[in-house]
Design an enzyme around this catalytic site. Structure first.
Site, PDB file in Angstrom:
ATOM      1  N   CYS A  53       0.821  -1.214   0.000  1.00  0.00           N
ATOM      2  CA  CYS A  53       0.000   0.000   0.000  1.00  0.00           C
ATOM      3  C   CYS A  53       0.859   1.270   0.000  1.00  0.00           C
ATOM      4  O   CYS A  53       1.610   1.511   0.949  1.00  0.00           O
ATOM      5  CB  CYS A  53      -0.910  -0.039   1.222  1.00  0.00           C
TER       6      CYS A  53
ATOM      7  N   CYS B   5       0.197   3.651   2.906  1.00  0.00           N
ATOM      8  CA  CYS B   5       0.729   3.049   4.136  1.00  0.00           C
ATOM      9  C   CYS B   5       2.227   3.338   4.254  1.00  0.00           C
ATOM     10  O   CYS B   5       2.731   3.616   5.347  1.00  0.00           O
ATOM     11  CB  CYS B   5       0.487   1.552   4.161  1.00  0.00           C
TER      12      CYS B   5
END
Length: 145
Positions: free
Chosen positions: A71, A74
């Protein structure tokens, strides 16, 4: 009156759960099983197996970052959370839960997007924020906890 700041945290080396006195974090807590250091100045990995024990027994707020390695947002949040863990060690704990490897906790708490930050107090969700956020917004989100 004693300063009661305790938490149960998994050892990053052997996975054993350890009760840690956060008021004495500068003395360098060690794992009761393997003897290696428990470093609380960085996010600590959580798993579905350790999630409830870690979030329920702490007398300090627990910030859980629900994330995945692939991600992009993230990855943007990771250094910000590293900084929070370092600056606020002993006041709160920053935990990371990989939602790909540990899907149960994310499902249980209705995590639909990542990164999702959930703050737990006394084993219950206190607040959450979804998505990558700028440093000033992260500070504001964590200010009152």
């Amino acid at each position: 009156m004693t300063d009661s700041r305790t938490a149960t945290v998994p050892c990053p080396f052997c996975g054993a759960l350890n009760r840690v006195d956060l008021a004495k974090v500068d003395q360098g807590p060690k794992c009761g099983k393997c003897g290696k250091p428990i470093l609380l100045d960085r996010p600590i990995a959580l798993s579905d197996a350790s999630f409830d024990q870690v979030t329920s027994g702490a007398t300090v707020p627990i910030v859980v970052d629900f994330y995945a390695d692939w991600c992009g947002p993230c990855k943007i949040m990771a250094p910000l959370l590293d900084d929070i863990a370092r600056r606020r060690k002993g006041e709160l704990l920053v935990m990371k839960l990989d939602t790909d490897r540990n899907p149960q906790a994310g499902q249980r708490f209705g995590v639909r997007g990542i990164p999702t930050l959930i703050v737990f107090r006394n084993g219950k969700e206190a607040t959450r924020r979804v998505g990558a956020i700028p440093p000033a917004d992260l500070e504001a989100f964590l200010k009152g906890i």
